[in-house]
Scaffold this active site. Structure first.
Site, PDB file in Angstrom:
ATOM      1  N   LYS A   1       3.706  -4.020   5.910  1.00 14.41           N
ATOM      2  CA  LYS A   1       3.789  -4.059   4.444  1.00 14.41           C
ATOM      3  C   LYS A   1       5.229  -3.836   3.957  1.00 14.41           C
ATOM      4  O   LYS A   1       5.668  -4.433   2.977  1.00 14.41           O
ATOM      5  CB  LYS A   1       2.837  -3.024   3.832  1.00 14.41           C
ATOM      6  CG  LYS A   1       1.374  -3.411   3.940  1.00 14.41           C
ATOM      7  CD  LYS A   1       1.109  -4.719   3.193  1.00 14.41           C
ATOM      8  CE  LYS A   1      -0.277  -5.269   3.401  1.00 14.41           C
ATOM      9  NZ  LYS A   1      -0.467  -6.547   2.702  1.00 14.41           N
TER      10      LYS A   1
ATOM     11  N   HIS B   1     -12.438   2.782   4.209  1.00 14.97           N
ATOM     12  CA  HIS B   1     -11.686   3.894   3.641  1.00 14.97           C
ATOM     13  C   HIS B   1     -12.669   4.997   3.296  1.00 14.97           C
ATOM     14  O   HIS B   1     -13.884   4.804   3.339  1.00 14.97           O
ATOM     15  CB  HIS B   1     -10.918   3.428   2.398  1.00 14.97           C
ATOM     16  CG  HIS B   1      -9.823   2.475   2.722  1.00 14.97           C
ATOM     17  ND1 HIS B   1      -9.923   1.128   2.489  1.00 14.97           N
ATOM     18  CD2 HIS B   1      -8.623   2.665   3.322  1.00 14.97           C
ATOM     19  CE1 HIS B   1      -8.813   0.530   2.897  1.00 14.97           C
ATOM     20  NE2 HIS B   1      -8.005   1.433   3.399  1.00 14.97           N
TER      21      HIS B   1
ATOM     22  N   SER C   1       0.849  -1.194   0.000  1.00 14.77           N
ATOM     23  CA  SER C   1       0.000   0.000   0.000  1.00 14.77           C
ATOM     24  C   SER C   1       0.883   1.242   0.000  1.00 14.77           C
ATOM     25  O   SER C   1       2.018   1.205   0.466  1.00 14.77           O
ATOM     26  CB  SER C   1      -0.867   0.003   1.261  1.00 14.77           C
ATOM     27  OG  SER C   1      -1.429   1.279   1.438  1.00 14.77           O
ATOM     28  N   SER C   2       0.337   2.341  -0.487  1.00 14.18           N
ATOM     29  CA  SER C   2       1.146   3.577  -0.591  1.00 14.18           C
ATOM     30  C   SER C   2       1.441   4.176   0.779  1.00 14.18           C
ATOM     31  O   SER C   2       2.224   5.109   0.894  1.00 14.18           O
ATOM     32  CB  SER C   2       0.402   4.604  -1.448  1.00 14.18           C
ATOM     33  OG  SER C   2      -0.838   4.924  -0.831  1.00 14.18           O
ATOM     34  N   CYS C   3       0.834   3.627   1.844  1.00 13.09           N
ATOM     35  CA  CYS C   3       1.120   4.183   3.176  1.00 13.09           C
ATOM     36  C   CYS C   3       2.487   3.746   3.692  1.00 13.09           C
ATOM     37  O   CYS C   3       2.906   4.123   4.780  1.00 13.09           O
ATOM     38  CB  CYS C   3       0.034   3.794   4.175  1.00 13.09           C
ATOM     39  SG  CYS C   3       0.068   2.062   4.623  1.00 13.09           S
TER      40      CYS C   3
ATOM     41  N   TYR D   1       0.363  -0.941  10.095  1.00 15.23           N
ATOM     42  CA  TYR D   1       0.117  -1.549   8.776  1.00 15.23           C
ATOM     43  C   TYR D   1       1.294  -1.291   7.842  1.00 15.23           C
ATOM     44  O   TYR D   1       1.770  -2.200   7.153  1.00 15.23           O
ATOM     45  CB  TYR D   1      -1.160  -0.929   8.204  1.00 15.23           C
ATOM     46  CG  TYR D   1      -1.630  -1.502   6.893  1.00 15.23           C
ATOM     47  CD1 TYR D   1      -1.601  -0.731   5.733  1.00 15.23           C
ATOM     48  CD2 TYR D   1      -2.123  -2.797   6.802  1.00 15.23           C
ATOM     49  CE1 TYR D   1      -2.047  -1.239   4.525  1.00 15.23           C
ATOM     50  CE2 TYR D   1      -2.587  -3.310   5.595  1.00 15.23           C
ATOM     51  CZ  TYR D   1      -2.543  -2.527   4.463  1.00 15.23           C
ATOM     52  OH  TYR D   1      -2.986  -3.026   3.266  1.00 15.23           O
TER      53      TYR D   1
HETATM   54  O1  GFB Z   1      -9.319   6.566   3.287  1.00 14.07           O
HETATM   55  P1  GFB Z   1      -8.891   6.910   4.665  1.00 14.07           P
HETATM   56  O2  GFB Z   1      -9.613   6.279   5.799  1.00 14.07           O
HETATM   57  O3  GFB Z   1      -7.361   6.514   4.857  1.00 14.07           O
HETATM   58  O4  GFB Z   1      -8.961   8.517   4.885  1.00 14.07           O
HETATM   59  P2  GFB Z   1      -5.959   7.177   4.457  1.00 14.07           P
HETATM   60  C1  GFB Z   1      -8.585   9.395   3.891  1.00 14.07           C
HETATM   61  C2  GFB Z   1      -8.947  10.823   4.310  1.00 14.07           C
HETATM   62  O5  GFB Z   1     -10.387  10.955   4.264  1.00 14.07           O
HETATM   63  C3  GFB Z   1      -8.539  11.179   5.744  1.00 14.07           C
HETATM   64  C4  GFB Z   1     -10.831  11.609   5.433  1.00 14.07           C
HETATM   65  O6  GFB Z   1      -8.047  12.506   5.744  1.00 14.07           O
HETATM   66  C5  GFB Z   1      -9.857  11.101   6.501  1.00 14.07           C
HETATM   67  O7  GFB Z   1      -9.892  11.974   7.630  1.00 14.07           O
HETATM   68  N1  GFB Z   1     -12.235  11.276   5.732  1.00 14.07           N
HETATM   69  C6  GFB Z   1     -13.236  12.179   5.771  1.00 14.07           C
HETATM   70  C7  GFB Z   1     -12.725  10.055   6.010  1.00 14.07           C
HETATM   71  N2  GFB Z   1     -14.402  11.577   6.108  1.00 14.07           N
HETATM   72  C8  GFB Z   1     -14.115  10.245   6.261  1.00 14.07           C
HETATM   73  C9  GFB Z   1     -14.912   9.110   6.609  1.00 14.07           C
HETATM   74  O8  GFB Z   1     -16.128   9.202   6.854  1.00 14.07           O
HETATM   75  N3  GFB Z   1     -14.281   7.908   6.646  1.00 14.07           N
HETATM   76  C10 GFB Z   1     -12.935   7.770   6.373  1.00 14.07           C
HETATM   77  N4  GFB Z   1     -12.371   6.527   6.419  1.00 14.07           N
HETATM   78  N5  GFB Z   1     -12.121   8.838   6.055  1.00 14.07           N
HETATM   79  C11 GFB Z   1      -5.249   4.661   4.635  1.00 14.07           C
HETATM   80  C12 GFB Z   1      -4.396   3.827   5.569  1.00 14.07           C
HETATM   81  O9  GFB Z   1      -4.967   6.027   4.928  1.00 14.07           O
HETATM   82  O10 GFB Z   1      -4.898   4.451   3.272  1.00 14.07           O
HETATM   83  C13 GFB Z   1      -4.468   2.364   5.197  1.00 14.07           C
HETATM   84  O11 GFB Z   1      -4.856   4.026   6.893  1.00 14.07           O
HETATM   85  C14 GFB Z   1      -4.213   2.173   3.715  1.00 14.07           C
HETATM   86  O12 GFB Z   1      -3.495   1.667   5.911  1.00 14.07           O
HETATM   87  C15 GFB Z   1      -5.083   3.083   2.890  1.00 14.07           C
HETATM   88  O13 GFB Z   1      -2.878   2.432   3.432  1.00 14.07           O
HETATM   89  C16 GFB Z   1      -4.775   2.923   1.422  1.00 14.07           C
HETATM   90  O14 GFB Z   1      -5.866   7.358   2.988  1.00 14.07           O
HETATM   91  O15 GFB Z   1      -5.683   8.359   5.310  1.00 14.07           O
END
Ligand code: GFB
Length: 315
Positions: A142, A181, A109-111, A138
């Site tokens: 990875k 996500h 993953s890109s993280c 995570y």
């Molecule tokens: O997709 P996400 O949960 O993960 O959050 P990451 C992306 C952005 O969306 C963050 C915002 O800035 C969240 O604060 N966001 C806004 C929300 N509203 C929401 C909501 O209702 N739900 C969620 N989930 N986010 C992940 C990693 O990071 O990327 C994983 O934690 C993995 O390990 C994945 O690598 C690809 O993009 O921040």
């Protein structure tokens, strides 16, 4: 060249990534795809995994099985993310080596990249700085899987390769609002609000972070392409090279879903890393490019979401 009747084991075939890879392999004419559900084969059980490899002798392996989640799941359960993913990886990569699998593709993953990596992030940025705290568990798992593949190649000549996709979305996504996500969360939140007549929807953070999104069937197409054409030591980024703020993404999903109320930003929730735009020139140089635009991909995912019975969705 991978024979169309080669035995290809897709670990994690029911998930967002694994199910797309199975679709891509079947579309490409592969007829001998091996699958096991979590109930049939617990990938954290080393004895069971080695026994499975000894009995089935897969020729190719795609390791798409992982304990995954969005920012909230990662931030609240880092031990689960580092432990479960590390055990799965050691078992499957170890068994692939032991039973002389011809080729293994590992999905990361890109993280994995440093929080403040130069953008767009090239593969060489790996391990050049501190990680984003919200998904450190995570990310370290990875990174370990990616390096394990690289070292098995260096020490034993195993054809084990890794790819690092950007944020993915599409069919079989997770719509559970605590663990998902952002993109499936936006779809579900706006759709629920539209159906219930709610006046507003609460989203997390400030909306300022930038993210890159790739439709999962495009990612799967790239994975099959790498399986067939790439055997390099270094991992390969998979993405679009385009980014969007979470705020603009929310407006786009709101428009596609047809919600007309307001958005409230809950700044007590984390933004996570400010940007993680991948440099995908390596993939472009070997001839691959995504086909599905973000707008079309969101519409496709929304149609898929609405077409499913609620009990079939990960809610
Ligand atoms: O997709 P996400 O949960 O993960 O959050 P990451 C992306 C952005 O969306 C963050 C915002 O800035 C969240 O604060 N966001 C806004 C929300 N509203 C929401 C909501 O209702 N739900 C969620 N989930 N986010 C992940 C990693 O990071 O990327 C994983 O934690 C993995 O390990 C994945 O690598 C690809 O993009 O921040």
């Amino acid at each position: 060249m991978i024979e169309k009747n080669a035995k290809i084991y897709v670990a994690g075939h029911r998930g967002l990534v694994g199910s797309a890879i199975v679709r891509a392999l079947e579309k490409d004419g592969y007829t001998n795809i091996l699958k096991r559900t979590h109930k049939e084969l617990d990938l954290t059980d080393q004895k069971a995994v080695f026994g499975f490899f000894e009995k089935e002798r897969p020729e190719y392996v795609v390791l798409a099985a992982a304990h995954v989640g969005g920012i909230n799941a990662n931030q609240t359960a880092p031990a689960d993310f580092i432990y479960i993913n590390s055990v799965i990886q050691c078992n499957v990569i170890g068994a692939a080596h032991e039973y002389k699998v011809k080729k293994l593709l590992f999905l990361g993953s890109s993280c994995i990249y440093p929080r403040m990596a130069h953008q767009p992030i090239s593969e060489s940025e790996l391990l050049t700085g501190p990680l984003e705290k919200t998904n450190e568990g995570y990310a370290i798992a990875k990174i370990s899987g990616l390096m394990m593949c690289r070292f098995f190649k260096q020490q034993y000549g195993d054809d084990f390769i890794s790819c690092m996709p950007t944020n993915l979305y599409g069919p079989e996504d997770n719509f559970n609002l605590e663990h998902s996500h952002v993109l499936p969360a936006l779809i579900r939140k706006f759709d629920d609000a539209k159906e219930s007549g709610a006046k507003n929807v609460t989203l997390w953070g400030t909306g300022a972070p930038l993210r890159e999104f790739l439709y999962v069937d495009d990612m799967a197409d790239a994975c099959v392409y790498l399986l067939q054409n790439y055997s390099g030591e270094e991992h390969v980024n998979i993405g679009t090279g385009k980014e969007i703020t979470i705020k603009d993404l929310a407006e786009l999903v709101k428009e596609i879903v047809g919600f007309e109320g307001d958005i409230i930003w809950d700044e007590s929730m984390p933004d996570g890393t400010p940007r993680k735009l991948l440099d995908v020139s390596k993939l472009h140089d070997i001839g691959w490019k995504e086909k599905v635009s973000l707008r079309d991909g969101i519409r496709l995912e929304y149609e898929w979401y609405k077409s499913r019975d609620r009990e079939d969705l990960k809610l």
